[in-house]
Design an enzyme around this catalytic site. Sequence first.
Site, short mmCIF file in Angstrom:
data_model
loop_
_atom_site.label_atom_id
_atom_site.label_comp_id
_atom_site.label_asym_id
_atom_site.label_seq_id
_atom_site.Cartn_x
_atom_site.Cartn_y
_atom_site.Cartn_z
N TYR A 133 -3.63 4.01 7.04
CA TYR A 133 -2.31 4.54 6.72
C TYR A 133 -2.43 5.66 5.71
O TYR A 133 -3.51 5.91 5.15
CB TYR A 133 -1.40 3.43 6.16
CG TYR A 133 -1.71 3.00 4.73
CD1 TYR A 133 -2.82 2.20 4.44
CD2 TYR A 133 -0.90 3.39 3.66
CE1 TYR A 133 -3.10 1.81 3.14
CE2 TYR A 133 -1.17 2.99 2.36
CZ TYR A 133 -2.28 2.21 2.10
OH TYR A 133 -2.56 1.83 0.82
N LYS A 142 -8.45 4.43 3.76
CA LYS A 142 -7.13 3.87 3.47
C LYS A 142 -6.75 2.91 4.59
O LYS A 142 -5.90 3.21 5.43
CB LYS A 142 -6.12 5.02 3.31
CG LYS A 142 -5.03 4.74 2.29
CD LYS A 142 -4.36 6.00 1.85
CE LYS A 142 -3.00 5.78 1.21
NZ LYS A 142 -2.91 4.88 0.10
N GLU A 197 -10.38 1.10 -9.79
CA GLU A 197 -9.05 1.71 -9.62
C GLU A 197 -8.01 0.62 -9.78
O GLU A 197 -8.34 -0.48 -10.24
CB GLU A 197 -8.96 2.40 -8.25
CG GLU A 197 -9.15 1.43 -7.08
CD GLU A 197 -9.01 2.09 -5.72
OE1 GLU A 197 -8.35 3.14 -5.62
OE2 GLU A 197 -9.54 1.54 -4.74
N LEU A 232 -10.37 4.56 -3.60
CA LEU A 232 -9.72 5.54 -2.73
C LEU A 232 -9.61 6.84 -3.53
O LEU A 232 -9.12 6.83 -4.67
CB LEU A 232 -8.32 5.07 -2.35
CG LEU A 232 -7.60 6.10 -1.48
CD1 LEU A 232 -8.09 6.01 -0.04
CD2 LEU A 232 -6.10 5.92 -1.53
N1 PLP Z 1 -5.89 3.65 -4.94
C1 PLP Z 1 -5.26 2.80 -4.11
C2 PLP Z 1 -5.89 1.48 -3.83
C3 PLP Z 1 -4.04 3.16 -3.51
O1 PLP Z 1 -3.43 2.31 -2.66
C4 PLP Z 1 -3.46 4.41 -3.83
C5 PLP Z 1 -2.19 4.82 -3.23
O2 PLP Z 1 -1.69 4.23 -2.32
C6 PLP Z 1 -4.13 5.26 -4.71
C7 PLP Z 1 -5.36 4.86 -5.24
C8 PLP Z 1 -3.56 6.60 -5.09
O3 PLP Z 1 -3.67 7.50 -4.00
P1 PLP Z 1 -2.72 8.75 -3.89
O4 PLP Z 1 -2.83 9.50 -5.19
O5 PLP Z 1 -3.27 9.53 -2.76
O6 PLP Z 1 -1.33 8.25 -3.65
#
Ligand code: PLP
Length: 291
Positions: free
Chosen positions: A33, A144, A176, A200
């Site tokens: 996603y 993701k 994270e 991620l």
């Molecule tokens: N890490 C995880 C596990 C996430 O689910 C998300 C966002 O959904 C992020 C980091 C941050 O990603 P982004 O800055 O692309 O929204």
Amino acid sequence: MENLGYYNGETGPIEEMKVPMDDRSSWFGDGVYDATISADHIVYALEEHVDRFFNSMALLKIEPDFTQKELAALLSSLVKKVDSPVQMVYWQVTRGTAPRAHAFPQGARPNLWIFLRPWKTADPARGQKLVTVEDTRFFHCNIKTLNLIPNVLAAEDARKAGCDEAVFHRSGRVTECSRSNVHILKDGVFRTAPADSLILAGIGRAHIMALCGKLGVPVDETPFSVQEMMAADEVLITSSGVFCLAATHVNGMPVGGRAPALVGRLRDALIGELWDYIAARGGAARRGGPP
Ligand code: PLP
């Protein structure tokens, strides 16, 4: 329309949408996603999110039957159908519909899901409360995927503790959060976990790192520990939905608060980029705060 659900070309209010039980997401969470927000009915950082989505699909060996351009055009048209100009724009693809069997179903076509719901960005003035949680996730956190059970459990731990987010740590290093990236500021340096298979690579993370470059703030991608986080000048979380929020507590202990001017500059620059992007695509050139 207040919210919108989309499944393989059908649209309607989310509550009324029906999907086949044999969609591979039901049995295996077999899909990927991506998500961002819209403002003034324009999807923010659309190209970057669609790009990452196609990369996630490639890593899961899901072959889309649509192009990046077609997906971007579809998302851009759907956000115009909902009432609120500010939406969470979420989309996923699953490997298709087939009887439950682990190996890839032969000949199944991927299913595309989209939802849009009104979104309000969190108030940056409210400090975030975090809890630490051991990171027991797999080694595909760079993709993701829909497999978010440890993230769900961690988010629930945070909620039960009266906190906003959970910070994962593994073998002494902070990775994270359950749905955002976490960073620290120490002695004027922006430090963030490296973009390996344990995190991620957030688009919010990429934006704030680029802004650090522009603002002359050195960036260090060396992993940091929970202890270093506790002693940092600031602890920040970023995501496409929250932009940049500073934490005031981790596990009930006060953290950060020692470089608020730099946090403010970074956050204002991040939100400024959003409004520039929206204005460049015909939306209002609004200033002064998150959508
Ligand atoms: N890490 C995880 C596990 C996430 O689910 C998300 C966002 O959904 C992020 C980091 C941050 O990603 P982004 O800055 O692309 O929204």
